[in-house]
Write a protein that holds these residues in place. Structure first.
Motif, PDB file in Angstrom:
ATOM      1  N   GLY A  67       0.804  -1.212   0.000  1.00  0.00           N
ATOM      2  CA  GLY A  67       0.000   0.000   0.000  1.00  0.00           C
ATOM      3  C   GLY A  67       0.841   1.268   0.000  1.00  0.00           C
ATOM      4  N   ASP A  68       2.124   1.152   0.351  1.00  0.00           N
ATOM      5  CA  ASP A  68       3.032   2.302   0.366  1.00  0.00           C
ATOM      6  C   ASP A  68       4.423   1.842  -0.077  1.00  0.00           C
ATOM      7  OD1 ASP A  68       4.162   4.780   0.718  1.00  0.00           O
ATOM      8  OD2 ASP A  68       4.173   4.696   2.920  1.00  0.00           O
ATOM      9  N   PRO A  69       4.534   1.363  -1.312  1.00  0.00           N
ATOM     10  CA  PRO A  69       5.794   0.757  -1.736  1.00  0.00           C
ATOM     11  C   PRO A  69       6.954   1.739  -1.804  1.00  0.00           C
ATOM     12  CG  PRO A  69       4.320   0.992  -3.601  1.00  0.00           C
ATOM     13  CD  PRO A  69       3.513   1.319  -2.382  1.00  0.00           C
ATOM     14  N   VAL A  70       6.677   3.009  -2.130  1.00  0.00           N
ATOM     15  CA  VAL A  70       7.759   3.977  -2.291  1.00  0.00           C
ATOM     16  C   VAL A  70       8.469   4.238  -0.964  1.00  0.00           C
ATOM     17  CG1 VAL A  70       8.274   6.385  -2.870  1.00  0.00           C
ATOM     18  CG2 VAL A  70       6.730   5.061  -4.310  1.00  0.00           C
ATOM     19  N   ASN A  71       7.716   4.286   0.127  1.00  0.00           N
ATOM     20  CA  ASN A  71       8.290   4.663   1.419  1.00  0.00           C
ATOM     21  C   ASN A  71       8.661   3.490   2.312  1.00  0.00           C
ATOM     22  OD1 ASN A  71       8.144   7.531   1.067  1.00  0.00           O
ATOM     23  ND2 ASN A  71       5.934   7.392   1.381  1.00  0.00           N
ATOM     24  N   THR A  72       8.239   2.269   1.958  1.00  0.00           N
ATOM     25  CA  THR A  72       8.537   1.125   2.828  1.00  0.00           C
ATOM     26  C   THR A  72       9.433   0.101   2.146  1.00  0.00           C
ATOM     27  OG1 THR A  72       6.584  -0.178   2.189  1.00  0.00           O
ATOM     28  CG2 THR A  72       6.317   1.439   3.977  1.00  0.00           C
ATOM     29  N   GLY A  73      10.067   0.484   1.060  1.00  0.00           N
ATOM     30  CA  GLY A  73      11.000  -0.391   0.352  1.00  0.00           C
ATOM     31  C   GLY A  73      11.903   0.445  -0.520  1.00  0.00           C
ATOM     32  N   MET A  74      12.394  -0.134  -1.595  1.00  0.00           N
ATOM     33  CA  MET A  74      13.274   0.570  -2.528  1.00  0.00           C
ATOM     34  C   MET A  74      12.803   0.311  -3.950  1.00  0.00           C
ATOM     35  SD  MET A  74      16.860  -0.493  -0.685  1.00  0.00           S
ATOM     36  CE  MET A  74      16.146  -2.067  -0.148  1.00  0.00           C
ATOM     37  N   GLU A  75      13.149   1.237  -4.839  1.00  0.00           N
ATOM     38  CA  GLU A  75      12.757   1.120  -6.246  1.00  0.00           C
ATOM     39  C   GLU A  75      13.979   1.261  -7.135  1.00  0.00           C
ATOM     40  OE1 GLU A  75      10.251   3.533  -9.710  1.00  0.00           O
ATOM     41  OE2 GLU A  75      10.018   4.108  -7.600  1.00  0.00           O
ATOM     42  N   ILE A  76      14.140   0.328  -8.064  1.00  0.00           N
ATOM     43  CA  ILE A  76      15.108   0.492  -9.135  1.00  0.00           C
ATOM     44  C   ILE A  76      14.344   1.071 -10.313  1.00  0.00           C
ATOM     45  CG2 ILE A  76      16.688  -0.653 -10.724  1.00  0.00           C
ATOM     46  CD1 ILE A  76      15.951  -2.263  -7.406  1.00  0.00           C
ATOM     47  N   GLN A  77      14.744   2.259 -10.720  1.00  0.00           N
ATOM     48  CA  GLN A  77      13.984   3.025 -11.704  1.00  0.00           C
ATOM     49  C   GLN A  77      14.061   2.417 -13.108  1.00  0.00           C
ATOM     50  OE1 GLN A  77      12.469   6.707 -11.385  1.00  0.00           O
ATOM     51  NE2 GLN A  77      11.505   5.441 -12.929  1.00  0.00           N
ATOM     52  N   ILE A  78      12.937   2.480 -13.817  1.00  0.00           N
ATOM     53  CA  ILE A  78      12.874   2.223 -15.254  1.00  0.00           C
ATOM     54  C   ILE A  78      12.305   3.481 -15.886  1.00  0.00           C
ATOM     55  CG2 ILE A  78      11.740   0.892 -17.070  1.00  0.00           C
ATOM     56  CD1 ILE A  78      11.757  -1.513 -15.178  1.00  0.00           C
ATOM     57  N   LEU A  79      13.049   4.064 -16.850  1.00  0.00           N
ATOM     58  CA  LEU A  79      12.649   5.377 -17.343  1.00  0.00           C
ATOM     59  C   LEU A  79      13.171   5.618 -18.758  1.00  0.00           C
ATOM     60  CD1 LEU A  79      11.215   7.925 -16.002  1.00  0.00           C
ATOM     61  CD2 LEU A  79      13.513   8.898 -15.862  1.00  0.00           C
ATOM     62  N   ASP A  80      12.363   6.304 -19.551  1.00  0.00           N
ATOM     63  CA  ASP A  80      12.827   6.929 -20.783  1.00  0.00           C
ATOM     64  C   ASP A  80      13.466   8.242 -20.358  1.00  0.00           C
ATOM     65  OD1 ASP A  80      13.138   8.414 -23.090  1.00  0.00           O
ATOM     66  OD2 ASP A  80      11.138   8.032 -23.874  1.00  0.00           O
ATOM     67  N   ASP A  81      14.786   8.222 -20.127  1.00  0.00           N
ATOM     68  CA  ASP A  81      15.468   9.387 -19.564  1.00  0.00           C
ATOM     69  C   ASP A  81      15.227  10.650 -20.382  1.00  0.00           C
ATOM     70  OD1 ASP A  81      16.494   7.806 -17.527  1.00  0.00           O
ATOM     71  OD2 ASP A  81      18.469   7.582 -18.450  1.00  0.00           O
ATOM     72  N   ALA A  82      15.340  10.532 -21.697  1.00  0.00           N
ATOM     73  CA  ALA A  82      15.227  11.710 -22.557  1.00  0.00           C
ATOM     74  C   ALA A  82      13.866  12.373 -22.438  1.00  0.00           C
ATOM     75  CB  ALA A  82      15.500  11.319 -24.005  1.00  0.00           C
ATOM     76  N   ALA A  83      12.815  11.564 -22.334  1.00  0.00           N
ATOM     77  CA  ALA A  83      11.460  12.108 -22.271  1.00  0.00           C
ATOM     78  C   ALA A  83      11.235  12.910 -20.999  1.00  0.00           C
ATOM     79  CB  ALA A  83      10.437  10.985 -22.377  1.00  0.00           C
ATOM     80  N   TYR A  84      11.985  12.593 -19.960  1.00  0.00           N
ATOM     81  CA  TYR A  84      11.838  13.290 -18.686  1.00  0.00           C
ATOM     82  C   TYR A  84      12.973  14.272 -18.418  1.00  0.00           C
ATOM     83  CZ  TYR A  84       7.968  10.223 -17.489  1.00  0.00           C
ATOM     84  OH  TYR A  84       6.752   9.568 -17.474  1.00  0.00           O
ATOM     85  N   GLY A  85      13.875  14.439 -19.368  1.00  0.00           N
ATOM     86  CA  GLY A  85      14.995  15.354 -19.185  1.00  0.00           C
ATOM     87  C   GLY A  85      15.961  14.916 -18.102  1.00  0.00           C
ATOM     88  N   ALA A  86      16.071  13.601 -17.896  1.00  0.00           N
ATOM     89  CA  ALA A  86      16.956  13.071 -16.861  1.00  0.00           C
ATOM     90  C   ALA A  86      18.293  12.666 -17.475  1.00  0.00           C
ATOM     91  CB  ALA A  86      16.318  11.861 -16.182  1.00  0.00           C
ATOM     92  N   LYS A  87      19.387  13.145 -16.923  1.00  0.00           N
ATOM     93  CA  LYS A  87      20.702  12.703 -17.360  1.00  0.00           C
ATOM     94  C   LYS A  87      20.919  11.257 -16.906  1.00  0.00           C
ATOM     95  CE  LYS A  87      22.774  17.307 -17.277  1.00  0.00           C
ATOM     96  NZ  LYS A  87      23.871  18.143 -16.716  1.00  0.00           N
ATOM     97  N   TRP A  88      21.812  10.538 -17.580  1.00  0.00           N
ATOM     98  CA  TRP A  88      22.000   9.113 -17.292  1.00  0.00           C
ATOM     99  C   TRP A  88      22.445   8.857 -15.857  1.00  0.00           C
ATOM    100  CZ3 TRP A  88      26.596   7.351 -15.465  1.00  0.00           C
ATOM    101  CH2 TRP A  88      27.742   8.127 -15.694  1.00  0.00           C
ATOM    102  N   ASP A  89      23.058   9.864 -15.204  1.00  0.00           N
ATOM    103  CA  ASP A  89      23.537   9.674 -13.839  1.00  0.00           C
ATOM    104  C   ASP A  89      22.683  10.408 -12.810  1.00  0.00           C
ATOM    105  OD1 ASP A  89      24.285  12.225 -14.603  1.00  0.00           O
ATOM    106  OD2 ASP A  89      26.320  12.105 -13.795  1.00  0.00           O
TER     107      ASP A  89
END
Length: 203
Positions: A67-89
């Motif tokens: 019910g609260d996965p973001v705050n009670t565990g960890m997430e390995i991100q999956i993302l289209d970096d370019a679409a979100y303006g995120a640098k690879w690091d």
């Protein structure tokens, strides 16, 4: 080949296995979590995102509460970096241990091609390998303060990450039904340690 390992309503039509034997969300709805809780393991999977779709997802590990996965565990991100303006690091880049450890090297496949995750959770050690390159290595014992990373930088998490239970559910994030595909999901236990909780206990 089936959804037996996952806690999912097969009649909801949110998560499906398509004709290519790929697991994917086809509309907005709940994220997908395992029925069982796991402690120490190696988790492997292939994943793919589509160009032009603002693909966004993630692999949840050691989630205490679905019910609260973001705050009670960890997430390995999956993302289209370019679409979100995120640098690879970036802390939210593809392959990052979200908000906690940025990727050490650039290892993502071109958009539309398959990527390979190998995620190791072994007591305090978290390793993330992307397409054969180690991009994240974390010692959870160093996270001792809520909302703070070991280097002093802030994070958004209300609990000290190192104090969370070193067990939990594994999940695949459904980010509003945006395009992401998974295949060849395999898990290998690394110890005889058994879960001590159900996920219903207060964190």
């Amino acid at each position: 080949t089936n959804l037996d390992a996952w806690n999912v309503d097969p009649n909801a039509g949110v998560w499906v296995i398509n004709e290519q034997k790929e697991l994917c969300p086809v509309k907005g709805g709940p994220s997908l979590f395992t029925r069982q809780r796991y402690c120490d393991y190696v988790l492997e999977m292939d994943f793919k995102v589509a160009p032009g779709k603002k693909s966004n997802s993630g692999v949840f590990i050691r989630d205490h509460s679905t019910g609260d996965p973001v705050n009670t565990g960890m997430e390995i991100q999956i993302l289209d970096d370019a679409a979100y303006g995120a640098k690879w690091d970036s802390m939210n880049a593809n392959g990052a241990l979200y908000g906690l450890v940025r990727p050490a090297v650039s290892a993502s496949s071109p958009l539309g091609e398959w990527n390979r995750f190998r995620i190791t959770a072994n007591d305090a050690l978290i390793l993330v390998e992307l397409n054969g390159k180690e991009i994240v290595k974390a010692d959870l014992n160093l996270w001792t303060t809520p909302r703070k990373n070991p280097d002093g930088a802030g994070n958004k998490f209300p609990h000290a990450i190192g104090s969370l239970p070193r067990e939990g559910f594994i999940g695949l994030q459904n980010y509003g039904g945006v395009a992401v595909w998974f295949r060849n999901i395999r898990l290998k236990p690394l110890s005889d340690r058994k879960p001590q909780y159900t996920g219903k206990e207060p964190i």
